[in-house]
Design an enzyme around this catalytic site. Structure first.
Site, short mmCIF file in Angstrom:
data_model
loop_
_atom_site.label_atom_id
_atom_site.label_comp_id
_atom_site.label_asym_id
_atom_site.label_seq_id
_atom_site.Cartn_x
_atom_site.Cartn_y
_atom_site.Cartn_z
N GLU A 140 -49.71 9.96 -48.48
CA GLU A 140 -48.36 9.87 -47.91
C GLU A 140 -48.19 10.73 -46.67
O GLU A 140 -47.57 10.31 -45.69
CB GLU A 140 -47.33 10.31 -48.96
CG GLU A 140 -45.91 10.06 -48.49
CD GLU A 140 -44.89 10.93 -49.21
OE1 GLU A 140 -43.72 10.82 -48.84
OE2 GLU A 140 -45.28 11.70 -50.10
N ASP A 141 -48.77 11.93 -46.68
CA ASP A 141 -48.49 12.91 -45.61
C ASP A 141 -49.52 12.95 -44.49
O ASP A 141 -49.29 13.60 -43.47
CB ASP A 141 -48.37 14.32 -46.22
CG ASP A 141 -47.16 14.44 -47.13
OD1 ASP A 141 -46.28 13.56 -47.06
OD2 ASP A 141 -47.10 15.40 -47.92
N ASP A 177 -46.23 18.72 -60.35
CA ASP A 177 -45.75 18.82 -58.96
C ASP A 177 -44.31 19.32 -58.93
O ASP A 177 -43.95 20.23 -58.18
CB ASP A 177 -45.86 17.42 -58.33
CG ASP A 177 -45.31 17.37 -56.91
OD1 ASP A 177 -45.63 18.27 -56.12
OD2 ASP A 177 -44.56 16.42 -56.60
N HIS A 210 -50.02 24.44 -52.33
CA HIS A 210 -49.27 23.59 -53.27
C HIS A 210 -50.19 22.71 -54.13
O HIS A 210 -50.12 22.77 -55.36
CB HIS A 210 -48.25 22.74 -52.50
CG HIS A 210 -47.55 21.72 -53.34
ND1 HIS A 210 -46.75 22.05 -54.42
CD2 HIS A 210 -47.55 20.36 -53.27
CE1 HIS A 210 -46.29 20.94 -54.97
NE2 HIS A 210 -46.76 19.89 -54.30
N HIS A 241 -52.91 14.67 -54.23
CA HIS A 241 -51.71 13.86 -54.53
C HIS A 241 -50.80 13.59 -53.33
O HIS A 241 -50.02 12.65 -53.35
CB HIS A 241 -50.92 14.47 -55.69
CG HIS A 241 -50.09 15.67 -55.35
ND1 HIS A 241 -50.58 16.96 -55.39
CD2 HIS A 241 -48.80 15.79 -54.99
CE1 HIS A 241 -49.63 17.80 -55.07
NE2 HIS A 241 -48.53 17.14 -54.81
#
Length: 740
Positions: free
Chosen positions: A90-91, A152, A61, A86
């Protein structure tokens, strides 16, 4: 997974990374490849145990998002690094401080912006709108945040097939509601078109497949037509001695679908399925004259439609788009759109914002498409001054994204750019807040006009003001720009604050005179007595004199009467009880089966689409008016699904009882003696339908009419439309959505 499968997967990841690096090579400076490699390995390691819904490694991705940034938007190294990273903050366990240490403050700022807006539009709450506001705030810091976010979203839409159906509908609706218009406003034509096509692919699957199939079937004939059409033009343009190319560009599936819906015609009747684009390589100083020379050569070969000439070279669109468009009649009698532009203009048209700024930097202050810079300035100003709730803000912002512009002049000859349909009042607020607030009218080309006058390109506008004038609620229906709406709301809020304070003072005094307690209970009873939605609404109306303070005394009299009646009307036996129950059951509204358990609730039909029994429908839980029923084809359906998905519920008709529902029909055809009489007979005699209103106009043998009538359900309506189409001379009958 087996060791062999994991090894193959790793090889594929490296293959994709190397392909990305090859594509980025033209924009890389010394040392850039090294920092991109570092970002890639950081991302791959952070996401090593993660997979997408399709089962693919997650690292695919960010690589694909980076590819979109390179190939389709034209961004550079900083954006490529940010695209690869990106999702890591967050992940994964990587923190923003790690990013700043390893990749510098600029990349960290972009990642921070992307992380703040992660999960935007997840569940359709007001929090999603607040997140969108945060995303736009990054516009004033670094527009690359939004460009990477669009990349995205595009990759997520391309891989939407692996998501469950309800997620597909939700994500697709969000995309068409905000992301496609945003891509349009930033000049990313190719991305905007693909997002629209993908929206249609997942929401109207059969329609999408049918149009795609028919486009494929007609491809050979279309290509032959294009070759034949451009042959005489090519020969003439060669005489200019500039390098050029001519190509036929098919219209997007979404735009063809929109045209089919708008004109109510099948695919076969949509004639402008493609446009011819002429792209010429010429020095910047010769661009304008060369494009007009080519226009002259095209119109020597084919007759142009004078009403379809669009000159966006002299005055570019607000998103930086420059091109010369004309529509000409081909030899087989078919209209063809021809777009004439230079190589620089074409790159800006396709890659939008990034190309626009690249050329601006290279032009040393002579850039022509300054509309984007001005627009971004307006967004900043709107964000800084806007204090309405987030949902209102997004609606205001979204309403301006797709607008075309009009170009207006001040009395001194200064040019102002406003959205299409802007009014004299919008123009007044564009000049200055005080000028807008005191506006009483305008002079357009020396002629006096009201504040509601819709300005047109080329108008010279002088605003007339008065110190006695002030904004009112009605002004919000006149203006279309976010700036004007924001200023009017600010002024109304100040007025309301003053009125509420005055109203509170009056009520407090009156209540004490009536020897009642001034508390929340009394205030709520007073609010209910005057039928107001809230206590502040009540105070506001008393403060500005819409409710006479003397009326407050009647409140006490009414309370006394209710108390006396309650004592007299006690339910004393079974028959009285049955009578009361019957009262509550007898309602004006019909009933529907609503919700997952298909229970019966009260509801109202939405005025924006006027659903009737037999229509495909859904329920929507409103804030103040309970459940409202909309048709699935309602013009507001996309907005409701994308912004408030959690408030949408299932609904189906509970009964087919004989009730009448108001619908509007538009009817067109060729005029003849006795036609209206034949139409009236069908409606009132054969099908016993009651008409509410009818208006028919005839011009040069063509008639157009609008009829409002009452029907029982969709079967009744379909029969009526079928019978009307059988009348000699009637060509088209269309059901209209209208707000009653």
């Amino acid at each position: 997974m087996t060791t062999i499968e994991l090894e193959e997967e790793r090889k594929e990841i490296i293959r994709r990374y190397r392909r990305m690096l090859r594509h980025a090579k033209p924009v890389l400076k010394e040392g850039d490849a090294k920092i991109i490699k570092k970002a890639f390995y950081t991302s791959m390691e952070a996401h090593q145990d993660m997979r997408r819904k399709s089962g693919e490694p997650y690292i695919f991705h960010p690589i694909e998002v980076a590819m979109i940034c390179i190939d389709e938007i034209g961004l550079g190294t900083t954006s490529i690094v940010a695209a690869l990273l990106h999702d890591v903050v967050e992940d994964t366990e990587i923190e923003l401080t790690d990013i700043e240490r390893d990749f510098g403050p600029k990349v960290a700022q972009i990642i921070d912006g992307l992380t703040k807006i992660s999960g935007v539009f997840e569940y359709g709450t007001s929090a999603q709108a607040e997140n969108f506001r945060k995303m736009l705030l990054t516009l004033s810091e670094d527009v690359r945040v939004i460009l990477i976010k669009l990349a995205d979203r595009l990759h997520n839409m391309r891989t939407l097939g692996s998501m469950p159906r309800h997620k597909q509908l939700k994500i697709a609706s969000e995309t068409i509601y905000l992301y496609a218009p945003l891509a349009h406003r930033l000049g990313l034509y190719a991305i905007k078109s693909e997002l629209e096509d993908l929206y249609l692919k997942y929401t109207e699957q059969d329609t999408y497949r049918e149009i795609a199939s028919k486009l494929n079937q007609t491809k050979v004939a279309r290509n032959n037509f294009i070759k034949s059409f451009i042959k005489p033009i090519r020969t003439k343009i060669q005489t200019l001695n500039y390098p050029f190319e001519i190509k036929g560009r098919p219209k997007s599936i979404y735009s063809i679908w929109r045209k089919m819906k708008k004109q109510n015609v099948p695919f076969e009747k949509v004639y402008d399925l493609f446009a011819i684009r002429i792209i010429v390589d010429t020095p910047v100083e010769d661009e304008k004259s060369t494009c007009w020379q080519i226009y002259s050569l095209v119109t020597d070969s084919y007759k142009p439609n004078p009403d379809r000439l669009r000159d966006w070279i002299s005055t570019p669109k607000g998103n930086g788009y420059e091109s010369l468009h004309t529509t000409v009649m081909s030899k087989p009698g078919q209209w063809v759109e021809v777009q004439i532009r230079t190589r620089r203009m074409d790159e800006i048209a396709e890659k939008g914002y990034a190309a626009h700024w690249k050329y601006k930097e290279n032009s040393k202050g002579k850039e022509k498409g300054g509309g984007l810079e001005g627009w971004i300035g307006q967004v900043r100003e709107m964000l800084e001054q806007n204090d309405s709730n987030a949902m209102e803000f997004v609606d205001d912002f979204k309403s301006n994204l797709f607008q075309e512009e009009v170009f207006i002049f001040t009395p001194k000859g200064d040019l102002k750019i406003l959205p299409y349909n802007a009014t004299a009042l919008d123009f007044a607020f564009e000049i200055h807040t005080e000028v807008g607030a005191r506006c009483i009218g305008a002079k357009v080309n020396q002629k006096l006009v009201p504040i509601s006058y819709k300005v047109k390109t080329g108008d010279q506008v002088e605003i007339l003001t008065s110190t006695k004038q002030k904004p009112n609620e009605g002004w919000l229906k006149i203006v279309v720009t976010s700036k004007a709406r924001s200023r009017i709301k600010d002024a109304l809020a100040e007025d309301r604050k003053r009125n509420i304070a005055l109203g509170k003072e009056i009520v407090e005094r009156k209540v004490k005179q009536m020897k009642m307690e001034y508390n929340e209970v009394t205030m709520q009873r007073l609010r209910a007595f005057f039928n107001q939605k809230s206590i502040p609404d009540l105070m506001d109306k008393i403060g500005k004199g819409e409710i006479d303070p003397k009326e407050i005394k009647k409140f006490q009299e009414a309370r006394d009467k209710i108390t006396a009646k309650k004592k007299a009307d006690k339910i004393s036996d079974a028959s009285t009880f049955k009578k009361e129950i019957t009262k509550t059951k007898e309602r004006d509204e019909d009933v529907l089966y609503i919700g997952e358990d298909m229970d019966i609730f009260e509801y109202k039909t939405a005025k924006c689409c006027n659903p009737i029994p037999g229509d495909d429908i859904f329920g929507f839980i409103t804030v103040n008016e309970g459940i409202k029923i909309h048709r699935t084809s309602c013009p507001n359906a996309v907005e409701l699904l994308s912004n408030h998905g959690h408030r949408v519920i299932k609904a189906r008709w509970a009964s087919q009882k004989e009730e009448s529902f108001l619908v509007g029909l538009r009817i067109e055809g060729t005029d003849r003696v006795g036609l209206i009489n034949d139409i009236s007979k069908i409606i009132s005699e054969e099908l016993k339908v009651n008409m509410r209103s009818v208006s028919i106009e005839s011009d040069k043998g063509i008639f157009r009419g609008n009829i409002e009538l009452f029907v029982q359900d969709t079967k009744h309506l379909d029969k009526l439309i079928g019978n009307l189409l059988d009348v000699n001379g009637v060509i088209q009958v269309i059901r209209e959505d209208r707000d009653k």
